[in-house]
Motif scaffolding. Sequence first.
Motif, mmCIF file in Angstrom:
data_model
loop_
_atom_site.group_PDB
_atom_site.id
_atom_site.type_symbol
_atom_site.label_atom_id
_atom_site.label_comp_id
_atom_site.label_asym_id
_atom_site.label_seq_id
_atom_site.Cartn_x
_atom_site.Cartn_y
_atom_site.Cartn_z
ATOM 1 N N ARG A 161 0.695 -1.085 0.025
ATOM 2 C CA ARG A 161 -0.045 -0.226 0.092
ATOM 3 C C ARG A 161 0.740 1.108 -0.018
ATOM 4 O O ARG A 161 2.228 1.259 0.523
ATOM 5 N N VAL A 162 0.370 2.306 -0.777
ATOM 6 C CA VAL A 162 1.077 3.675 -0.858
ATOM 7 C C VAL A 162 0.567 4.381 0.660
ATOM 8 O O VAL A 162 -0.424 4.474 1.069
ATOM 9 N N GLY A 163 1.625 4.960 1.378
ATOM 10 C CA GLY A 163 1.585 5.839 2.467
ATOM 11 C C GLY A 163 2.386 6.942 2.540
ATOM 12 O O GLY A 163 3.059 7.225 1.547
ATOM 13 N N VAL A 164 2.088 8.051 3.201
ATOM 14 C CA VAL A 164 2.847 9.234 3.550
ATOM 15 C C VAL A 164 4.075 8.835 4.247
ATOM 16 O O VAL A 164 4.168 8.198 5.222
ATOM 17 N N TYR A 165 5.281 9.177 3.599
ATOM 18 C CA TYR A 165 6.782 9.053 4.206
ATOM 19 C C TYR A 165 7.002 10.470 4.659
ATOM 20 O O TYR A 165 8.047 10.536 5.405
ATOM 21 N N CYS A 166 6.661 11.769 4.221
ATOM 22 C CA CYS A 166 7.150 12.889 4.530
ATOM 23 C C CYS A 166 6.015 14.133 4.346
ATOM 24 O O CYS A 166 5.264 14.043 3.503
ATOM 25 N N THR A 167 5.896 15.070 5.149
ATOM 26 C CA THR A 167 4.969 15.944 5.274
ATOM 27 C C THR A 167 5.718 17.380 5.443
ATOM 28 O O THR A 167 6.350 17.411 6.340
ATOM 29 N N ARG A 168 5.425 18.198 4.636
ATOM 30 C CA ARG A 168 6.161 19.621 4.832
ATOM 31 C C ARG A 168 4.930 20.616 4.798
ATOM 32 O O ARG A 168 3.830 20.408 3.785
ATOM 33 N N ARG A 169 5.128 21.633 5.670
ATOM 34 C CA ARG A 169 4.154 22.895 5.341
ATOM 35 C C ARG A 169 4.843 23.741 4.631
ATOM 36 O O ARG A 169 6.190 24.369 4.792
ATOM 37 N N VAL A 170 4.183 24.405 3.564
ATOM 38 C CA VAL A 170 4.514 25.527 2.864
ATOM 39 C C VAL A 170 3.383 26.511 2.880
ATOM 40 O O VAL A 170 2.455 26.293 2.220
ATOM 41 N N GLY A 171 3.622 27.673 3.380
ATOM 42 C CA GLY A 171 2.396 28.522 3.666
ATOM 43 C C GLY A 171 1.356 27.966 4.628
ATOM 44 O O GLY A 171 1.661 27.345 5.701
ATOM 45 N N GLY A 172 0.309 28.161 4.122
ATOM 46 C CA GLY A 172 -0.959 27.485 4.468
ATOM 47 C C GLY A 172 -1.189 25.985 4.178
ATOM 48 O O GLY A 172 -2.417 25.417 4.485
ATOM 49 N N ARG A 173 -0.279 25.375 3.375
ATOM 50 C CA ARG A 173 -0.675 24.254 2.625
ATOM 51 C C ARG A 173 0.115 23.131 3.319
ATOM 52 O O ARG A 173 1.404 23.499 3.749
ATOM 53 N N LYS A 174 -0.317 22.043 3.130
ATOM 54 C CA LYS A 174 0.561 20.670 3.403
ATOM 55 C C LYS A 174 0.916 19.751 2.386
ATOM 56 O O LYS A 174 -0.013 19.522 1.338
ATOM 57 N N ILE A 175 2.104 19.685 2.141
ATOM 58 C CA ILE A 175 2.610 18.898 1.011
ATOM 59 C C ILE A 175 3.132 17.540 1.591
ATOM 60 O O ILE A 175 3.943 17.448 2.442
ATOM 61 N N GLN A 176 2.176 16.353 1.065
ATOM 62 C CA GLN A 176 2.725 14.958 1.501
ATOM 63 C C GLN A 176 3.405 14.339 0.256
ATOM 64 O O GLN A 176 3.071 14.536 -0.753
ATOM 65 N N TYR A 177 4.361 13.708 0.578
ATOM 66 C CA TYR A 177 5.101 12.996 -0.161
ATOM 67 C C TYR A 177 4.971 11.128 -0.010
ATOM 68 O O TYR A 177 4.921 10.804 1.370
ATOM 69 N N LEU A 178 4.566 10.346 -1.028
ATOM 70 C CA LEU A 178 3.940 9.108 -0.740
ATOM 71 C C LEU A 178 4.869 8.304 -1.357
ATOM 72 O O LEU A 178 5.693 8.196 -2.491
ATOM 73 N N LYS A 179 5.009 6.956 -0.859
ATOM 74 C CA LYS A 179 5.873 6.101 -1.265
ATOM 75 C C LYS A 179 5.064 4.712 -0.602
ATOM 76 O O LYS A 179 4.412 4.627 0.189
ATOM 77 N N CYS A 180 5.525 3.512 -1.451
ATOM 78 C CA CYS A 180 5.089 1.985 -0.877
ATOM 79 C C CYS A 180 5.579 1.828 0.404
ATOM 80 O O CYS A 180 6.674 1.824 0.403
#
Length: 80
Positions: free
Chosen positions: A46-65
């Motif tokens: 399954r693909v899951g979130v491995y890293c989350t970054r805040r940029v301004g008011g947004r959340k950027i999530q990076y995914l990997k298996c």
Amino acid sequence: SGARVDMAEIAGILAVSGRSHADLVSSLVSRSQSAQPGDTCDCGGRVGVYCTRRVGGRKIQYLKCTACGAKPANNKRTTI
């Protein structure tokens, strides 16, 4: 060269390829869908979130298996 292509010529090419004018337009204007947590990987994991970054008011999530560590083609997901 900026020359316009005759619509009859385009219609003939689309007919031979088995596609419609609507298919052509949708492929030009649609955005590719990014991967989502919980999607299935080619390995069966399954693909899951491995890293989350805040940029301004947004959340950027990076995914990997979670099983093999492979990153899907569109592994960046932006949320508010």
